[in-house]
Design a protein around this motif. Sequence first.
Motif, PDB file in Angstrom:
ATOM      1  N   GLY A   1       0.772  -1.239   0.000  1.00  0.00           N
ATOM      2  CA  GLY A   1       0.000   0.000   0.000  1.00  0.00           C
ATOM      3  C   GLY A   1       0.799   1.282   0.000  1.00  0.00           C
ATOM      4  O   GLY A   1       0.527   2.194  -0.771  1.00  0.00           O
ATOM      5  N   GLU A   2       1.796   1.380   0.856  1.00  0.00           N
ATOM      6  CA  GLU A   2       2.567   2.623   0.948  1.00  0.00           C
ATOM      7  C   GLU A   2       3.369   2.873  -0.320  1.00  0.00           C
ATOM      8  O   GLU A   2       3.415   3.997  -0.828  1.00  0.00           O
ATOM      9  CB  GLU A   2       3.461   2.594   2.175  1.00  0.00           C
ATOM     10  CG  GLU A   2       2.681   2.701   3.470  1.00  0.00           C
ATOM     11  CD  GLU A   2       3.573   2.693   4.702  1.00  0.00           C
ATOM     12  OE1 GLU A   2       4.747   3.070   4.598  1.00  0.00           O
ATOM     13  OE2 GLU A   2       3.065   2.301   5.757  1.00  0.00           O
ATOM     14  N   ALA A   3       4.007   1.833  -0.843  1.00  0.00           N
ATOM     15  CA  ALA A   3       4.800   1.987  -2.069  1.00  0.00           C
ATOM     16  C   ALA A   3       3.903   2.375  -3.237  1.00  0.00           C
ATOM     17  O   ALA A   3       4.257   3.238  -4.051  1.00  0.00           O
ATOM     18  CB  ALA A   3       5.554   0.696  -2.372  1.00  0.00           C
ATOM     19  N   LEU A   4       2.733   1.761  -3.330  1.00  0.00           N
ATOM     20  CA  LEU A   4       1.801   2.073  -4.406  1.00  0.00           C
ATOM     21  C   LEU A   4       1.299   3.510  -4.295  1.00  0.00           C
ATOM     22  O   LEU A   4       1.243   4.239  -5.289  1.00  0.00           O
ATOM     23  CB  LEU A   4       0.630   1.093  -4.372  1.00  0.00           C
ATOM     24  CG  LEU A   4      -0.369   1.196  -5.507  1.00  0.00           C
ATOM     25  CD1 LEU A   4       0.306   0.996  -6.857  1.00  0.00           C
ATOM     26  CD2 LEU A   4      -1.486   0.180  -5.306  1.00  0.00           C
ATOM     27  N   GLU A   5       0.996   3.930  -3.092  1.00  0.00           N
ATOM     28  CA  GLU A   5       0.532   5.300  -2.888  1.00  0.00           C
ATOM     29  C   GLU A   5       1.606   6.312  -3.297  1.00  0.00           C
ATOM     30  O   GLU A   5       1.312   7.316  -3.939  1.00  0.00           O
ATOM     31  CB  GLU A   5       0.128   5.527  -1.432  1.00  0.00           C
ATOM     32  CG  GLU A   5      -0.387   6.930  -1.185  1.00  0.00           C
ATOM     33  CD  GLU A   5      -0.784   7.171   0.258  1.00  0.00           C
ATOM     34  OE1 GLU A   5      -1.391   8.222   0.509  1.00  0.00           O
ATOM     35  OE2 GLU A   5      -0.490   6.329   1.122  1.00  0.00           O
TER      36      GLU A   5
ATOM     37  N   CYS B   1      10.050   3.796 -10.487  1.00  0.00           N
ATOM     38  CA  CYS B   1      10.376   3.063  -9.264  1.00  0.00           C
ATOM     39  C   CYS B   1      11.827   3.301  -8.858  1.00  0.00           C
ATOM     40  O   CYS B   1      12.729   3.165  -9.672  1.00  0.00           O
ATOM     41  CB  CYS B   1      10.144   1.567  -9.461  1.00  0.00           C
ATOM     42  SG  CYS B   1       8.418   1.132  -9.693  1.00  0.00           S
ATOM     43  N   VAL B   2      12.010   3.655  -7.589  1.00  0.00           N
ATOM     44  CA  VAL B   2      13.364   3.856  -7.070  1.00  0.00           C
ATOM     45  C   VAL B   2      13.714   2.839  -5.992  1.00  0.00           C
ATOM     46  O   VAL B   2      14.864   2.748  -5.581  1.00  0.00           O
ATOM     47  CB  VAL B   2      13.563   5.297  -6.529  1.00  0.00           C
ATOM     48  CG1 VAL B   2      13.492   6.304  -7.664  1.00  0.00           C
ATOM     49  CG2 VAL B   2      12.546   5.637  -5.451  1.00  0.00           C
ATOM     50  N   HIS B   3      12.728   2.093  -5.549  1.00  0.00           N
ATOM     51  CA  HIS B   3      12.941   1.060  -4.532  1.00  0.00           C
ATOM     52  C   HIS B   3      12.331  -0.246  -5.022  1.00  0.00           C
ATOM     53  O   HIS B   3      11.334  -0.246  -5.753  1.00  0.00           O
ATOM     54  CB  HIS B   3      12.284   1.441  -3.196  1.00  0.00           C
ATOM     55  CG  HIS B   3      12.772   2.728  -2.632  1.00  0.00           C
ATOM     56  ND1 HIS B   3      14.025   2.871  -2.105  1.00  0.00           N
ATOM     57  CD2 HIS B   3      12.177   3.938  -2.518  1.00  0.00           C
ATOM     58  CE1 HIS B   3      14.190   4.115  -1.689  1.00  0.00           C
ATOM     59  NE2 HIS B   3      13.080   4.783  -1.937  1.00  0.00           N
ATOM     60  N   GLU B   4      12.890  -1.349  -4.599  1.00  0.00           N
ATOM     61  CA  GLU B   4      12.364  -2.661  -4.959  1.00  0.00           C
ATOM     62  C   GLU B   4      10.914  -2.813  -4.514  1.00  0.00           C
ATOM     63  O   GLU B   4      10.100  -3.423  -5.205  1.00  0.00           O
ATOM     64  CB  GLU B   4      13.232  -3.764  -4.340  1.00  0.00           C
ATOM     65  CG  GLU B   4      12.754  -5.165  -4.646  1.00  0.00           C
ATOM     66  CD  GLU B   4      12.839  -5.535  -6.121  1.00  0.00           C
ATOM     67  OE1 GLU B   4      12.107  -6.460  -6.535  1.00  0.00           O
ATOM     68  OE2 GLU B   4      13.625  -4.916  -6.876  1.00  0.00           O
ATOM     69  N   SER B   5      10.569  -2.229  -3.371  1.00  0.00           N
ATOM     70  CA  SER B   5       9.194  -2.336  -2.881  1.00  0.00           C
ATOM     71  C   SER B   5       8.207  -1.692  -3.863  1.00  0.00           C
ATOM     72  O   SER B   5       7.087  -2.174  -4.026  1.00  0.00           O
ATOM     73  CB  SER B   5       9.062  -1.688  -1.500  1.00  0.00           C
ATOM     74  OG  SER B   5       9.347  -0.311  -1.558  1.00  0.00           O
TER      75      SER B   5
ATOM     76  N   THR C   1       8.704  -1.459  -7.181  1.00  0.00           N
ATOM     77  CA  THR C   1       8.649  -2.339  -8.346  1.00  0.00           C
ATOM     78  C   THR C   1       7.704  -3.506  -8.086  1.00  0.00           C
ATOM     79  O   THR C   1       6.871  -3.856  -8.936  1.00  0.00           O
ATOM     80  CB  THR C   1      10.050  -2.858  -8.706  1.00  0.00           C
ATOM     81  OG1 THR C   1      10.907  -1.734  -8.941  1.00  0.00           O
ATOM     82  CG2 THR C   1      10.026  -3.749  -9.930  1.00  0.00           C
ATOM     83  N   VAL C   2       7.801  -4.105  -6.915  1.00  0.00           N
ATOM     84  CA  VAL C   2       6.918  -5.217  -6.552  1.00  0.00           C
ATOM     85  C   VAL C   2       5.467  -4.741  -6.522  1.00  0.00           C
ATOM     86  O   VAL C   2       4.557  -5.441  -7.003  1.00  0.00           O
ATOM     87  CB  VAL C   2       7.339  -5.832  -5.200  1.00  0.00           C
ATOM     88  CG1 VAL C   2       6.332  -6.851  -4.707  1.00  0.00           C
ATOM     89  CG2 VAL C   2       8.714  -6.459  -5.317  1.00  0.00           C
ATOM     90  N   ALA C   3       5.227  -3.560  -5.989  1.00  0.00           N
ATOM     91  CA  ALA C   3       3.867  -3.016  -5.921  1.00  0.00           C
ATOM     92  C   ALA C   3       3.282  -2.815  -7.314  1.00  0.00           C
ATOM     93  O   ALA C   3       2.116  -3.140  -7.560  1.00  0.00           O
ATOM     94  CB  ALA C   3       3.870  -1.696  -5.152  1.00  0.00           C
ATOM     95  N   VAL C   4       4.085  -2.313  -8.239  1.00  0.00           N
ATOM     96  CA  VAL C   4       3.600  -2.076  -9.606  1.00  0.00           C
ATOM     97  C   VAL C   4       3.318  -3.401 -10.310  1.00  0.00           C
ATOM     98  O   VAL C   4       2.317  -3.534 -11.021  1.00  0.00           O
ATOM     99  CB  VAL C   4       4.585  -1.207 -10.411  1.00  0.00           C
ATOM    100  CG1 VAL C   4       4.172  -1.114 -11.874  1.00  0.00           C
ATOM    101  CG2 VAL C   4       4.672   0.189  -9.801  1.00  0.00           C
ATOM    102  N   HIS C   5       4.167  -4.387 -10.109  1.00  0.00           N
ATOM    103  CA  HIS C   5       3.916  -5.697 -10.721  1.00  0.00           C
ATOM    104  C   HIS C   5       2.625  -6.314 -10.173  1.00  0.00           C
ATOM    105  O   HIS C   5       1.840  -6.910 -10.923  1.00  0.00           O
ATOM    106  CB  HIS C   5       5.101  -6.637 -10.515  1.00  0.00           C
ATOM    107  CG  HIS C   5       6.244  -6.340 -11.428  1.00  0.00           C
ATOM    108  ND1 HIS C   5       6.174  -6.484 -12.791  1.00  0.00           N
ATOM    109  CD2 HIS C   5       7.491  -5.891 -11.162  1.00  0.00           C
ATOM    110  CE1 HIS C   5       7.333  -6.144 -13.338  1.00  0.00           C
ATOM    111  NE2 HIS C   5       8.143  -5.770 -12.364  1.00  0.00           N
ATOM    112  N   ASP C   6       2.385  -6.166  -8.877  1.00  0.00           N
ATOM    113  CA  ASP C   6       1.160  -6.674  -8.280  1.00  0.00           C
ATOM    114  C   ASP C   6      -0.048  -5.932  -8.844  1.00  0.00           C
ATOM    115  O   ASP C   6      -1.067  -6.548  -9.197  1.00  0.00           O
ATOM    116  CB  ASP C   6       1.237  -6.542  -6.757  1.00  0.00           C
ATOM    117  CG  ASP C   6       0.207  -7.401  -6.047  1.00  0.00           C
ATOM    118  OD1 ASP C   6      -0.008  -8.551  -6.478  1.00  0.00           O
ATOM    119  OD2 ASP C   6      -0.352  -6.919  -5.051  1.00  0.00           O
ATOM    120  N   LEU C   7       0.054  -4.617  -8.953  1.00  0.00           N
ATOM    121  CA  LEU C   7      -1.011  -3.819  -9.546  1.00  0.00           C
ATOM    122  C   LEU C   7      -1.277  -4.271 -10.980  1.00  0.00           C
ATOM    123  O   LEU C   7      -2.431  -4.441 -11.379  1.00  0.00           O
ATOM    124  CB  LEU C   7      -0.650  -2.331  -9.509  1.00  0.00           C
ATOM    125  CG  LEU C   7      -1.580  -1.380 -10.278  1.00  0.00           C
ATOM    126  CD1 LEU C   7      -2.999  -1.427  -9.714  1.00  0.00           C
ATOM    127  CD2 LEU C   7      -1.011   0.034 -10.240  1.00  0.00           C
TER     128      LEU C   7
END
Length: 115
Positions: A35-39, A83-87, A89-95
């Motif tokens: 949630g935080e990374a996506l936001e 994306c600047v953090h792995e978290s 990148t993972v959030a975008v792939h999940d989205l």
Amino acid sequence: MGIELELHSERPTWTESEVWHTSRATLLRGSYEHGEALEQLLTRLGRDSPGGLGSVDRVGDTLFDEREAEAALREIPGLLRQCVHESQTVAVHDLATLLASCAATPGSHLWFMGD
């Protein structure tokens, strides 16, 4: 907390006191850990972003139907470049996975749940 995601087989319906009860009847898959990374990423988009992801309410709820999810998929490559953090990148792939599932499932809705 940020923005959590839920994919529903049809438009979720609820009343204020029954949000969890009635929304679970149509739930196909949820994403609650990014949630935080996506936001952070969606906050960078303008409200008039071409795929509609910029219109996601960061504090309320936003629903995308299958057409809107398909349009939003076009924004994924741009989000990945930001994306600047792995978290993130993972959030975008999940989205992207949830958007693709929604776009491919007639009648489904992707629910963006803000703080």
